[in-house]
Scaffold this motif. Sequence first.
Motif, PDB file in Angstrom:
ATOM      1  N   THR A 231       0.844  -1.193   0.000  1.00 34.35           N
ATOM      2  CA  THR A 231       0.000   0.000   0.000  1.00 34.35           C
ATOM      3  C   THR A 231       0.878   1.242   0.000  1.00 34.35           C
ATOM      4  O   THR A 231       1.962   1.256   0.600  1.00 34.35           O
ATOM      5  CB  THR A 231      -0.936   0.034   1.222  1.00 34.35           C
ATOM      6  OG1 THR A 231      -0.157  -0.009   2.430  1.00 34.35           O
ATOM      7  CG2 THR A 231      -1.894  -1.140   1.208  1.00 34.35           C
ATOM      8  N   LEU A 232       0.406   2.273  -0.659  1.00 35.17           N
ATOM      9  CA  LEU A 232       1.160   3.512  -0.790  1.00 35.17           C
ATOM     10  C   LEU A 232       0.167   4.662  -0.828  1.00 35.17           C
ATOM     11  O   LEU A 232      -0.862   4.576  -1.513  1.00 35.17           O
ATOM     12  CB  LEU A 232       1.990   3.478  -2.075  1.00 35.17           C
ATOM     13  CG  LEU A 232       3.059   4.551  -2.289  1.00 35.17           C
ATOM     14  CD1 LEU A 232       4.132   4.480  -1.207  1.00 35.17           C
ATOM     15  CD2 LEU A 232       3.682   4.367  -3.677  1.00 35.17           C
ATOM     16  N   SER A 233       0.432   5.729  -0.095  1.00 30.57           N
ATOM     17  CA  SER A 233      -0.452   6.889  -0.100  1.00 30.57           C
ATOM     18  C   SER A 233       0.357   8.148   0.143  1.00 30.57           C
ATOM     19  O   SER A 233       1.447   8.107   0.725  1.00 30.57           O
ATOM     20  CB  SER A 233      -1.543   6.747   0.978  1.00 30.57           C
ATOM     21  OG  SER A 233      -0.964   6.731   2.275  1.00 30.57           O
ATOM     22  N   GLY A 234      -0.182   9.261  -0.312  1.00 36.61           N
ATOM     23  CA  GLY A 234       0.498  10.531  -0.092  1.00 36.61           C
ATOM     24  C   GLY A 234      -0.438  11.693  -0.333  1.00 36.61           C
ATOM     25  O   GLY A 234      -1.470  11.571  -1.002  1.00 36.61           O
ATOM     26  N   ASP A 235      -0.091  12.855   0.221  1.00 33.81           N
ATOM     27  CA  ASP A 235      -0.848  14.083  -0.015  1.00 33.81           C
ATOM     28  C   ASP A 235       0.100  15.269   0.079  1.00 33.81           C
ATOM     29  O   ASP A 235       1.132  15.213   0.773  1.00 33.81           O
ATOM     30  CB  ASP A 235      -1.992  14.225   0.992  1.00 33.81           C
ATOM     31  CG  ASP A 235      -1.496  14.286   2.424  1.00 33.81           C
ATOM     32  OD1 ASP A 235      -1.139  15.381   2.903  1.00 33.81           O
ATOM     33  OD2 ASP A 235      -1.437  13.224   3.084  1.00 33.81           O
ATOM     34  N   HIS A 236      -0.252  16.346  -0.623  1.00 40.71           N
ATOM     35  CA  HIS A 236       0.613  17.526  -0.638  1.00 40.71           C
ATOM     36  C   HIS A 236      -0.240  18.769  -0.835  1.00 40.71           C
ATOM     37  O   HIS A 236      -1.066  18.827  -1.756  1.00 40.71           O
ATOM     38  CB  HIS A 236       1.641  17.425  -1.770  1.00 40.71           C
ATOM     39  CG  HIS A 236       2.467  18.662  -1.934  1.00 40.71           C
ATOM     40  ND1 HIS A 236       3.264  19.150  -0.927  1.00 40.71           N
ATOM     41  CD2 HIS A 236       2.619  19.511  -2.987  1.00 40.71           C
ATOM     42  CE1 HIS A 236       3.881  20.249  -1.340  1.00 40.71           C
ATOM     43  NE2 HIS A 236       3.508  20.493  -2.586  1.00 40.71           N
ATOM     44  N   ALA A 237      -0.062  19.755   0.036  1.00 37.25           N
ATOM     45  CA  ALA A 237      -0.763  21.029  -0.083  1.00 37.25           C
ATOM     46  C   ALA A 237      -0.011  21.908  -1.076  1.00 37.25           C
ATOM     47  O   ALA A 237       1.060  22.433  -0.764  1.00 37.25           O
ATOM     48  CB  ALA A 237      -0.854  21.712   1.276  1.00 37.25           C
ATOM     49  N   VAL A 238      -0.543  22.067  -2.276  1.00 35.83           N
ATOM     50  CA  VAL A 238       0.151  22.822  -3.325  1.00 35.83           C
ATOM     51  C   VAL A 238      -0.146  24.305  -3.242  1.00 35.83           C
ATOM     52  O   VAL A 238       0.590  25.121  -3.802  1.00 35.83           O
ATOM     53  CB  VAL A 238      -0.222  22.281  -4.721  1.00 35.83           C
ATOM     54  CG1 VAL A 238       0.224  20.841  -4.864  1.00 35.83           C
ATOM     55  CG2 VAL A 238      -1.725  22.390  -4.965  1.00 35.83           C
ATOM     56  N   ALA A 239      -1.239  24.668  -2.582  1.00 34.88           N
ATOM     57  CA  ALA A 239      -1.608  26.066  -2.410  1.00 34.88           C
ATOM     58  C   ALA A 239      -2.604  26.140  -1.257  1.00 34.88           C
ATOM     59  O   ALA A 239      -3.094  25.115  -0.768  1.00 34.88           O
ATOM     60  CB  ALA A 239      -2.222  26.636  -3.692  1.00 34.88           C
ATOM     61  N   GLU A 240      -2.918  27.345  -0.822  1.00 27.98           N
ATOM     62  CA  GLU A 240      -3.870  27.490   0.267  1.00 27.98           C
ATOM     63  C   GLU A 240      -5.214  26.887  -0.123  1.00 27.98           C
ATOM     64  O   GLU A 240      -5.823  27.262  -1.123  1.00 27.98           O
ATOM     65  CB  GLU A 240      -4.057  28.964   0.629  1.00 27.98           C
ATOM     66  CG  GLU A 240      -4.991  29.174   1.817  1.00 27.98           C
ATOM     67  CD  GLU A 240      -5.159  30.642   2.183  1.00 27.98           C
ATOM     68  OE1 GLU A 240      -5.950  30.909   3.104  1.00 27.98           O
ATOM     69  OE2 GLU A 240      -4.520  31.488   1.532  1.00 27.98           O
ATOM     70  N   GLY A 241      -5.660  25.919   0.645  1.00 32.03           N
ATOM     71  CA  GLY A 241      -6.941  25.285   0.402  1.00 32.03           C
ATOM     72  C   GLY A 241      -6.929  24.176  -0.621  1.00 32.03           C
ATOM     73  O   GLY A 241      -7.943  23.496  -0.794  1.00 32.03           O
ATOM     74  N   LEU A 242      -5.811  23.951  -1.318  1.00 26.52           N
ATOM     75  CA  LEU A 242      -5.758  22.943  -2.379  1.00 26.52           C
ATOM     76  C   LEU A 242      -4.754  21.854  -2.023  1.00 26.52           C
ATOM     77  O   LEU A 242      -3.571  22.126  -1.817  1.00 26.52           O
ATOM     78  CB  LEU A 242      -5.363  23.581  -3.710  1.00 26.52           C
ATOM     79  CG  LEU A 242      -5.216  22.612  -4.895  1.00 26.52           C
ATOM     80  CD1 LEU A 242      -6.534  21.895  -5.177  1.00 26.52           C
ATOM     81  CD2 LEU A 242      -4.718  23.360  -6.136  1.00 26.52           C
ATOM     82  N   THR A 243      -5.229  20.613  -1.941  1.00 28.08           N
ATOM     83  CA  THR A 243      -4.389  19.454  -1.631  1.00 28.08           C
ATOM     84  C   THR A 243      -4.542  18.413  -2.729  1.00 28.08           C
ATOM     85  O   THR A 243      -5.660  18.091  -3.139  1.00 28.08           O
ATOM     86  CB  THR A 243      -4.786  18.833  -0.280  1.00 28.08           C
ATOM     87  OG1 THR A 243      -4.581  19.791   0.760  1.00 28.08           O
ATOM     88  CG2 THR A 243      -3.955  17.588   0.012  1.00 28.08           C
ATOM     89  N   LEU A 244      -3.412  17.907  -3.196  1.00 24.61           N
ATOM     90  CA  LEU A 244      -3.393  16.798  -4.136  1.00 24.61           C
ATOM     91  C   LEU A 244      -2.945  15.546  -3.395  1.00 24.61           C
ATOM     92  O   LEU A 244      -2.108  15.609  -2.492  1.00 24.61           O
ATOM     93  CB  LEU A 244      -2.437  17.078  -5.300  1.00 24.61           C
ATOM     94  CG  LEU A 244      -2.674  18.357  -6.097  1.00 24.61           C
ATOM     95  CD1 LEU A 244      -1.640  18.475  -7.222  1.00 24.61           C
ATOM     96  CD2 LEU A 244      -4.094  18.405  -6.658  1.00 24.61           C
TER      97      LEU A 244
END
Length: 634
Positions: A231-244
Amino acid sequence: MSLTNPTARSAVSVTTFITVSAIALAAATAAPVMAQDSTTDFALEDIIVSAGLTPIAAARYGRAATVLTAQDIADRGLTTVQDALRAVPGVSVNANGHSFTQVRIRGGEANHTLILIDGVRAAGGDAAYVLSGLETANIARIEVLRGPQSVAYGSDASAGVINIITRKSEGSGFSYGGKVEGGAGWSASGYLAYRGAQGGVALGFARMQDRGWDYSGSGGERDGIFRRTLTLSGDHAVAEGLTLGFTYRRSEEDGDTDATALVATGPGDYVLDDPAAQTVREEEGGQIYADYTTPDGRLSARLGLERTRLTQEINSGAPTDQDSRATRLRLSYGLDGPVATGAQVLSLLLEDEHDSSTANPGYDRDTRSVALEYRGTFDSGLDVQIGARYDDNSVFGNAVTWNAAAAYTLDNGARLHASAGAGVVNPSYFELFANAWGYVGNPDLDPERNRSVDLGVELPLGRGVVDVTLFQERLEDEITAVATGPGSYSYVNQSGTSLRRGVEVSGRYDATDQLALRLGYTLLDATNPDGSVEIRRPRHQLSLGATWTSADGRTTLDAQALHVAGNADTQFWGSYATKELPSYWTVDLAGSRRIGDNLRLTARVDNLFDAAHSDAWGYAGRGRTAYVGLGADW
């Protein structure tokens, strides 16, 4: 938009997920501001992530639900998901040996329960997901929602939803750990996670090789199973209010099975020891998503792309490859404040789903859906949830589903809850397009339709709580096989109503500061339109459990007893009649001892008294088995 080009479909591949994970890891290690996902405004223990189009506090939820946390799983020594589900009210687990396990909720068929892993369908677009050696390693929680959930999840969520949520990165910096266990086989698992200021990434793996037992009960070759999961997961806040973000899971499984006799005289010679019989499965699934919340929090949106592939091979036959892809856009608006904390939220879901199967390469299926959901909390203590959905199906009848639920908390702490709704189950590829083994499909089939109502009360009892829920489910247009001539068959939507009704009871009580007791009971009456009993749906299922924790918190002991009675199944010999299986009790023990701050020793014994038991005629259940293990967390 529906994607129908096979080349385009193959673009979402392992390479894509690995590339995204590498980007997420690099971003996570370089960032200066903390990312928030859609659930971080709540403590996970207090919310139900899967309860509709947005998470909801458990005390506000009007439908029947059970949540098993990672701590529950660890305390009870549970190593497979199917064993974790056996004690959940309203859920029956039936196994034809070790490598074919089905789950039924409230007497529905196995394909009437939708199983999700991190919110993504576990089955590749057709029929039920088979819970075989699915391990609990690196699982954060399991959410079980009873009753129709088709408004949020579409087909197959007719009787309920089970969402298996894997471990994600949390806290700050690096965390890692693992466990090894040996006994009647061996297992090893581990995880590595990092969370930085703007995001995180988590990697988990598990390997399990169980020697199994002889399903035929004749003392022959052991039917084992070998499973590998990543299993693999990730998240990143690229801008205020926006997460990929993304999630990815891959699993491979090799399992032994046994053969069945064409002519048998009893359960002892129906299942035959067959060292050559084997199944091979490969599962792959995941999603890429973008979450956005406006600065005032009043509007939130999620756009997700999902894919699941499931490949199966039985006894060296031609493999069957099932593929399901979906694009989902969810918009939520807080009518009186931020979505995360507001009292009233309105959500819209737009969905496009496409699935295919190599078993019927000339046919694909597309579904375009729209759903609307309202949730409101009022000062009087009343909480309501109302939703509706329309499915436009490309090769069979369209469907309208709905649900409504309410919860009301009294001044004395008692909580009343009630729900009603309608769910659907689409016909399978085989039912639509079969042309093998004497079966000819029926492309004019309509989805099966289930209508449900339940009413319950949750009562505080000093240091504990008990919940009692009455339910009734009415299944119409049930798809069934019919003879069309000597040795030839097809499928029809049968007339009449299949009725399922009963009582679910769950309870927990802290007898002392160190001893916690738990209870689960289901009374189920499930009948076909002609009044005959439905098979593999126990009438009585009782679970009793106790967990003791030492005063210093380092030692845990757990005991779990399960009683199953009134379980009927078809005997494939003689008159081929449906007969009741013998009732049985099983008792499991588990314990752990923490050594220092990071290490823990574990031990467990399954079926302590070596009780004979069976979920299906001819298939022997597992006898007494013991395991010891060593785990670590940093």
